[in-house]
Design a protein around this motif. Structure first.
Motif, PDB file in Angstrom:
ATOM      1  N   TRP A  86      -4.704  -5.735   5.096  1.00 28.52           N
ATOM      2  CA  TRP A  86      -6.073  -6.268   5.102  1.00 28.52           C
ATOM      3  C   TRP A  86      -6.137  -7.613   4.385  1.00 28.52           C
ATOM      4  O   TRP A  86      -5.456  -7.841   3.383  1.00 28.52           O
ATOM      5  CB  TRP A  86      -7.030  -5.307   4.375  1.00 28.52           C
ATOM      6  N   PHE A  87      -7.003  -8.479   4.880  1.00 29.94           N
ATOM      7  CA  PHE A  87      -7.224  -9.801   4.278  1.00 29.94           C
ATOM      8  C   PHE A  87      -8.713  -9.943   3.918  1.00 29.94           C
ATOM      9  O   PHE A  87      -9.573  -9.798   4.804  1.00 29.94           O
ATOM     10  CB  PHE A  87      -6.848 -10.911   5.268  1.00 29.94           C
ATOM     11  N   VAL A  88      -8.994 -10.219   2.654  1.00 35.79           N
ATOM     12  CA  VAL A  88     -10.361 -10.548   2.217  1.00 35.79           C
ATOM     13  C   VAL A  88     -10.394 -12.068   2.072  1.00 35.79           C
ATOM     14  O   VAL A  88      -9.644 -12.634   1.271  1.00 35.79           O
ATOM     15  CB  VAL A  88     -10.694  -9.879   0.872  1.00 35.79           C
ATOM     16  N   ILE A  89     -11.242 -12.727   2.869  1.00 38.77           N
ATOM     17  CA  ILE A  89     -11.238 -14.200   2.878  1.00 38.77           C
ATOM     18  C   ILE A  89     -12.638 -14.759   2.611  1.00 38.77           C
ATOM     19  O   ILE A  89     -13.515 -14.700   3.480  1.00 38.77           O
ATOM     20  CB  ILE A  89     -10.691 -14.746   4.225  1.00 38.77           C
ATOM     21  N   LEU A 134     -11.994  -3.785  -5.753  1.00 41.12           N
ATOM     22  CA  LEU A 134     -12.869  -2.704  -5.267  1.00 41.12           C
ATOM     23  C   LEU A 134     -12.170  -1.883  -4.193  1.00 41.12           C
ATOM     24  O   LEU A 134     -12.245  -0.655  -4.173  1.00 41.12           O
ATOM     25  CB  LEU A 134     -14.147  -3.299  -4.653  1.00 41.12           C
ATOM     26  N   LEU A 135     -11.484  -2.564  -3.292  1.00 35.82           N
ATOM     27  CA  LEU A 135     -10.769  -1.862  -2.212  1.00 35.82           C
ATOM     28  C   LEU A 135      -9.587  -1.079  -2.773  1.00 35.82           C
ATOM     29  O   LEU A 135      -9.375   0.088  -2.413  1.00 35.82           O
ATOM     30  CB  LEU A 135     -10.296  -2.846  -1.147  1.00 35.82           C
ATOM     31  N   LYS A 136      -8.828  -1.711  -3.678  1.00 29.41           N
ATOM     32  CA  LYS A 136      -7.649  -1.036  -4.231  1.00 29.41           C
ATOM     33  C   LYS A 136      -8.036   0.211  -5.035  1.00 29.41           C
ATOM     34  O   LYS A 136      -7.292   1.181  -5.078  1.00 29.41           O
ATOM     35  CB  LYS A 136      -6.848  -2.007  -5.115  1.00 29.41           C
ATOM     36  N   ASP A 137      -9.214   0.148  -5.679  1.00 30.50           N
ATOM     37  CA  ASP A 137      -9.665   1.275  -6.500  1.00 30.50           C
ATOM     38  C   ASP A 137     -10.402   2.345  -5.692  1.00 30.50           C
ATOM     39  O   ASP A 137     -10.739   3.398  -6.245  1.00 30.50           O
ATOM     40  CB  ASP A 137     -10.634   0.778  -7.599  1.00 30.50           C
ATOM     41  N   HIS A 138     -10.678   2.075  -4.435  1.00 29.28           N
ATOM     42  CA  HIS A 138     -11.499   3.020  -3.666  1.00 29.28           C
ATOM     43  C   HIS A 138     -10.723   4.316  -3.402  1.00 29.28           C
ATOM     44  O   HIS A 138      -9.588   4.276  -2.945  1.00 29.28           O
ATOM     45  CB  HIS A 138     -11.928   2.374  -2.331  1.00 29.28           C
ATOM     46  N   PRO A 139     -11.355   5.463  -3.690  1.00 33.76           N
ATOM     47  CA  PRO A 139     -10.626   6.739  -3.571  1.00 33.76           C
ATOM     48  C   PRO A 139     -10.128   7.046  -2.152  1.00 33.76           C
ATOM     49  O   PRO A 139      -9.188   7.826  -2.005  1.00 33.76           O
ATOM     50  CB  PRO A 139     -11.659   7.786  -4.031  1.00 33.76           C
ATOM     51  N   LEU A 140     -10.726   6.465  -1.134  1.00 35.43           N
ATOM     52  CA  LEU A 140     -10.296   6.775   0.238  1.00 35.43           C
ATOM     53  C   LEU A 140      -9.347   5.725   0.826  1.00 35.43           C
ATOM     54  O   LEU A 140      -8.923   5.845   1.971  1.00 35.43           O
ATOM     55  CB  LEU A 140     -11.518   6.945   1.156  1.00 35.43           C
TER      56      LEU A 140
END
Lengths: 163, 163
Positions: A86-89, A134-140
Motif C-alpha cells: 500500500w502507498f499513502v501519498i 494508523l494503518l500499521k497499528d490497525h488490528p485488522l
C-alpha cells in the motif's frame, strides 16, 4: 444536458470504441497494489507512477487521509482482492493544510456542537507518518503488508519518500 | 526496495521530466467537477471521461459509495474549491455487489458485536439512486449543485446514466 456531461459522454464513447482487451481484466489488481491519495485535481496517480487499467486499487479523499472509510476500502482491498503493498501519498499545496477544522466549520456556519472532523493537518510529513502508523497499528491489518508513505510535489511531479 | 516501488519511482522520474505547464495548475478544478467512483483497478475515470490534470476532483472508495468520508470530501470540494457538478459512478462486476456485509465480517472473523458496515449492495442501479439521493438530501449540500448517477460497464467501458 450540461456541457460537461455532453463532453464526458462524447469522450466516453471514444474510450469505449478502443476498449480492446480491457474487457477481460480481472477484478484483482494485477500488481497487488493499493494507493491512497488526495482527490486533488492536479494529481493523476495512474500517470505519476505509470499504471494502466487493471494494475492497482486507487482510493482518494480530501487529503489522502486514513479515514474510517479509507480503512474500510483498504481492508476489502487486501482481504477480498489480494493486495499486499500500500502507498499513502499526500501532496504539497494541499487544501487540508491551508485550512483548519475551525475555518471549514465557519464556512458552513456550524455551531461548536455540530463541528465536523475535516481531517486537516498542519505538518505534511507528520500527517503521512501518522496515517501510515494508523494503518500499521490497525488490528485488522496484517504486518506482512508493506506500507509506504510519500509526498507528491505539485510543482515538479516528483514523489518524495517519507517512510 | 520492493520491485513495485522501484518501478513506480522510475516511472515517476519520467513523468516529472515532462511536467511542463502542469507546475502552474491552480488548486481549484478547472472544470468545476467532482467524481465519486470505485477504487476498482479496472476503472480509470480520467481516461474514461477524458480528463487531464487540473480538471476535476476524483474521490474513490470501495464501491464509490456516499460514505461519511465521501461527503466530507465533496463538501470541501464545493465549499473551498468551487465545484458545482458531481458524478456518482458505480460499476458492473463490483466486489461490493458480490459479497454481503456478513460475508466480509466472516472473512475477518468478526463477532456480531464487532460488525462493520462494509457498504455492500445487492442492486446496482438502486445503490446509485440511493447514493445520489443521500447527497441531494444532505443539509450542507446546496440544491444548485448538479448531481448525476452512472454505472460504468467493465466489459465495454461505456457509462450508463441512472439519474
Amino acid at each position: 444536458m450540461s456541457e460537461i456531461l455532453n463532453n464526458f459522454l462524447s469522450c466516453n464513447k471514444e474510450y469505449s470504441s478502443n476498449f480492446g482487451t480491457k474487457k477481460d481484466l480481472a477484478i484483482q489488481p494485477s500488481k497487488r497494489v493499493a494507493i491512497l491519495t488526495c482527490m486533488d485535481a492536479r494529481l493523476d496517480p495512474a500517470k505519476f507512477v505509470g499504471l494502466v487499467e487493471g494494475d492497482a486499487h486507487i482510493i482518494r479523499n480530501a487529503g489522502g487521509r486514513v479515514s474510517d472509510d479509507a480503512v474500510r476500502s483498504l481492508l476489502i482491498s487486501f482481504k477480498l482482492l489480494n493486495t499486499n503493498e500500500w502507498f499513502v501519498i499526500h501532496h504539497t499545496d494541499c487544501g487540508m493544510e491551508k485550512f483548519s477544522n475551525d475555518d471549514i466549520d465557519a464556512q458552513f456556519n456550524l455551531a461548536e456542537s455540530e463541528s465536523i472532523n475535516w481531517l486537516t493537518f498542519t505538518d505534511n510529513e507528520k500527517s503521512v507518518l501518522e496515517d501510515v502508523q494508523l494503518l500499521k497499528d490497525h488490528p485488522l491489518v496484517p504486518s506482512e503488508i508493506i506500507i509506504h508513505g510519500f509526498i507528491y510535489n505539485c510543482s515538479t511531479g516528483l514523489l518524495h519518500k517519507v517512510c
